[in-house]
Design a protein around this motif. Structure first.
Motif, PDB file in Angstrom:
ATOM      1  N   HIS A 201      45.757   1.837  37.980  1.00 58.86           N
ATOM      2  CA  HIS A 201      45.444   3.169  37.667  1.00 58.86           C
ATOM      3  C   HIS A 201      44.231   3.551  38.527  1.00 58.86           C
ATOM      4  CE1 HIS A 201      50.121   3.984  36.204  1.00 58.86           C
ATOM      5  NE2 HIS A 201      49.413   2.318  35.713  1.00 58.86           N
ATOM      6  N   ALA A 202      44.830   4.791  39.117  1.00 58.91           N
ATOM      7  CA  ALA A 202      42.925   4.938  39.088  1.00 58.91           C
ATOM      8  C   ALA A 202      41.875   5.885  38.168  1.00 58.91           C
ATOM      9  CB  ALA A 202      43.182   6.069  40.832  1.00 58.91           C
ATOM     10  N   GLN A 203      42.997   7.123  37.291  1.00 57.16           N
ATOM     11  CA  GLN A 203      42.285   7.385  36.026  1.00 57.16           C
ATOM     12  C   GLN A 203      41.436   6.878  35.764  1.00 57.16           C
ATOM     13  OE1 GLN A 203      45.218   9.803  33.915  1.00 57.16           O
ATOM     14  NE2 GLN A 203      43.264  11.227  32.851  1.00 57.16           N
ATOM     15  N   ARG A 204      40.408   7.435  34.758  1.00 58.72           N
ATOM     16  CA  ARG A 204      39.555   6.702  33.731  1.00 58.72           C
ATOM     17  C   ARG A 204      39.957   7.560  32.626  1.00 58.72           C
ATOM     18  NH1 ARG A 204      37.448   5.737  38.496  1.00 58.72           N
ATOM     19  NH2 ARG A 204      35.950   3.678  38.088  1.00 58.72           N
ATOM     20  N   PHE A 205      39.825   6.696  31.079  1.00 58.52           N
ATOM     21  CA  PHE A 205      39.814   7.284  30.205  1.00 58.52           C
ATOM     22  C   PHE A 205      39.122   7.143  29.286  1.00 58.52           C
ATOM     23  CE2 PHE A 205      43.932   6.537  31.487  1.00 58.52           C
ATOM     24  CZ  PHE A 205      44.866   7.763  31.865  1.00 58.52           C
TER      25      PHE A 205
ATOM     26  N   GLN B  43      34.892  22.571  43.142  1.00 60.75           N
ATOM     27  CA  GLN B  43      34.920  22.494  42.109  1.00 60.75           C
ATOM     28  C   GLN B  43      34.610  21.382  41.829  1.00 60.75           C
ATOM     29  OE1 GLN B  43      33.908  25.451  40.986  1.00 60.75           O
ATOM     30  NE2 GLN B  43      33.575  25.142  38.951  1.00 60.75           N
ATOM     31  N   PHE B  44      33.353  21.096  41.184  1.00 63.09           N
ATOM     32  CA  PHE B  44      33.365  19.398  40.179  1.00 63.09           C
ATOM     33  C   PHE B  44      33.156  19.520  38.512  1.00 63.09           C
ATOM     34  CE2 PHE B  44      30.459  16.376  38.346  1.00 63.09           C
ATOM     35  CZ  PHE B  44      30.527  14.979  39.249  1.00 63.09           C
ATOM     36  N   THR B  45      33.961  18.351  37.566  1.00 63.80           N
ATOM     37  CA  THR B  45      34.058  19.204  36.769  1.00 63.80           C
ATOM     38  C   THR B  45      34.050  17.772  36.079  1.00 63.80           C
ATOM     39  OG1 THR B  45      35.699  21.119  37.119  1.00 63.80           O
ATOM     40  CG2 THR B  45      35.712  20.227  34.834  1.00 63.80           C
ATOM     41  N   CYS B  46      32.677  17.652  35.022  1.00 64.62           N
ATOM     42  CA  CYS B  46      33.179  16.760  34.494  1.00 64.62           C
ATOM     43  C   CYS B  46      32.629  16.572  32.902  1.00 64.62           C
ATOM     44  CB  CYS B  46      32.241  15.357  34.932  1.00 64.62           C
ATOM     45  SG  CYS B  46      30.425  15.529  34.272  1.00 64.62           S
ATOM     46  N   ASP B  47      32.753  15.572  32.295  1.00 65.83           N
ATOM     47  CA  ASP B  47      32.009  15.707  30.750  1.00 65.83           C
ATOM     48  C   ASP B  47      30.305  15.280  30.925  1.00 65.83           C
ATOM     49  OD1 ASP B  47      33.865  16.403  29.749  1.00 65.83           O
ATOM     50  OD2 ASP B  47      34.721  14.344  28.530  1.00 65.83           O
TER      51      ASP B  47
ATOM     52  N   GLY C 260      31.528   8.543  32.259  1.00 62.48           N
ATOM     53  CA  GLY C 260      32.296   8.745  32.855  1.00 62.48           C
ATOM     54  C   GLY C 260      33.360   9.581  34.035  1.00 62.48           C
ATOM     55  N   ILE C 261      32.095   9.190  34.986  1.00 66.50           N
ATOM     56  CA  ILE C 261      32.345   9.992  36.282  1.00 66.50           C
ATOM     57  C   ILE C 261      33.225   8.937  37.278  1.00 66.50           C
ATOM     58  CG2 ILE C 261      30.673  11.969  36.141  1.00 66.50           C
ATOM     59  CD1 ILE C 261      29.273  10.269  38.227  1.00 66.50           C
ATOM     60  N   SER C 262      34.074   9.617  37.792  1.00 63.87           N
ATOM     61  CA  SER C 262      34.933   8.526  39.416  1.00 63.87           C
ATOM     62  C   SER C 262      34.250   8.122  40.048  1.00 63.87           C
ATOM     63  CB  SER C 262      35.681   8.918  39.737  1.00 63.87           C
ATOM     64  OG  SER C 262      35.915   9.982  39.881  1.00 63.87           O
TER      65      SER C 262
ATOM     66  N   GLN D 193      30.805  12.408  45.728  1.00 58.62           N
ATOM     67  CA  GLN D 193      30.522  14.064  45.649  1.00 58.62           C
ATOM     68  C   GLN D 193      29.325  14.334  44.961  1.00 58.62           C
ATOM     69  OE1 GLN D 193      33.529  15.021  43.801  1.00 58.62           O
ATOM     70  NE2 GLN D 193      35.106  15.730  45.213  1.00 58.62           N
ATOM     71  N   ILE D 194      28.911  13.867  44.171  1.00 57.38           N
ATOM     72  CA  ILE D 194      27.027  14.245  43.788  1.00 57.38           C
ATOM     73  C   ILE D 194      26.517  13.646  45.147  1.00 57.38           C
ATOM     74  CG2 ILE D 194      24.709  14.194  42.041  1.00 57.38           C
ATOM     75  CD1 ILE D 194      27.091  15.486  41.415  1.00 57.38           C
ATOM     76  N   GLU D 195      25.814  12.461  44.855  1.00 57.10           N
ATOM     77  CA  GLU D 195      25.667  11.599  46.237  1.00 57.10           C
ATOM     78  C   GLU D 195      25.241  12.683  46.897  1.00 57.10           C
ATOM     79  OE1 GLU D 195      27.196   7.871  46.982  1.00 57.10           O
ATOM     80  OE2 GLU D 195      26.332   6.664  45.323  1.00 57.10           O
TER      81      GLU D 195
END
Length: 235
Positions: free
Chosen positions: A31-35, A181-185, A209-211, A217-219
């Motif tokens: 699974h690609a999603q992170r928790f 849009q970039f969204t993270c914690d 916890g960014i993927s 995207q940030i780079e």
């Protein structure tokens, strides 16, 4: 990167994560999603184990029951720790799930390269929205940006309850088109709450916890800002 195989050293690092209630990122096999979760208990006795708190978002719990093999990663004092494991026991207390797994036989330990931090000039505006756990919304502008985090300026005083170690949701548009849009914690690392005549209030935060996609995207964003700054210096 160094791979640790000494159980005593591995336990020391895990105990630091427990003491600091550090945020831990979980990737479930296939699974690609992170928790996200945190260590809530550590036992170093014979057949030692650790307990992880219920996964967030909650759908990770159902995926984990189907596929209990996981990859665990966390940041500790600028060092990345990661290891593989398998959940051996699923439990619940007061309606909140927890997961038991064995202390890993090996743990990867590596210092991340120093992140390039790009200050944004007055001609480059990147509005950002922060949302706290109790749904308070703060709007500011990014003052500088790196792969590791962000510093955000505000044109008015910040609420007094904004403190280091808080988690917030962070959202901003990515240049140059500003359509994505970039969204993270983020975890708050520094706060200057009072806006004065020539000094802005600010929050400094670490991305949590960014993927891999978000890292790229940030780079790309940092490279674009570097190029824009260089072009301005040369003009």
């Amino acid at each position: 990167m160094e791979t640790l195989s000494d159980t005593a050293r591995i336990t020391v690092f895990l105990n630091r994560l427990l003491e600091r209630r550090a945020l831990i990122t979980i990737q479930i096999a296939d699974h690609a999603q992170r928790f996200t979760t945190a260590i809530i208990k550590l036992s170093s006795e014979h057949n030692g184990y650790l307990l992880l708190d219920e996964l967030h978002p909650r759908q990770g719990h159902d995926l984990l029951k189907l596929t209990p093999t996981i990859r665990v990663s966390a940041m500790l004092d600028g060092v990345t720790l990661d290891f593989s494991s398998t959940v051996t026991t699923f439990g619940e207390e007061d309606g909140i799930a927890y997961y038991q797994l064995a202390i890993p036989d090996s743990l990867n330990y590596f210092q991340r390269r120093e992140n390039i931090r790009i200050p944004l000039s007055a001609t480059i505006s990147m509005p950002v929205t922060l949302t706290t756990a109790d749904r308070l919304i703060l709007k500011g502008n990014i003052a500088d940006l790196s792969l590791g985090g962000v510093r955000i300026q505000f044109n008015k005083d910040l609420p007094k309850n904004i403190e280091p170690d808080q988690l917030m949701n962070c959202s901003f548009s990515l240049p140059p088109e500003n359509k994505q849009q970039f969204t993270c914690d983020i975890r708050v690392r520094a706060v200057k709450g009072r806006h004065e005549s020539h000094k802005a209030a600010f929050i400094g935060g670490e991305f949590i916890g960014i993927s891999n996609i978000q890292e790229r995207q940030i780079e790309r964003c940092v490279m674009l800002l570097q190029r824009a700054a260089q072009q301005k210096r040369n003009s």
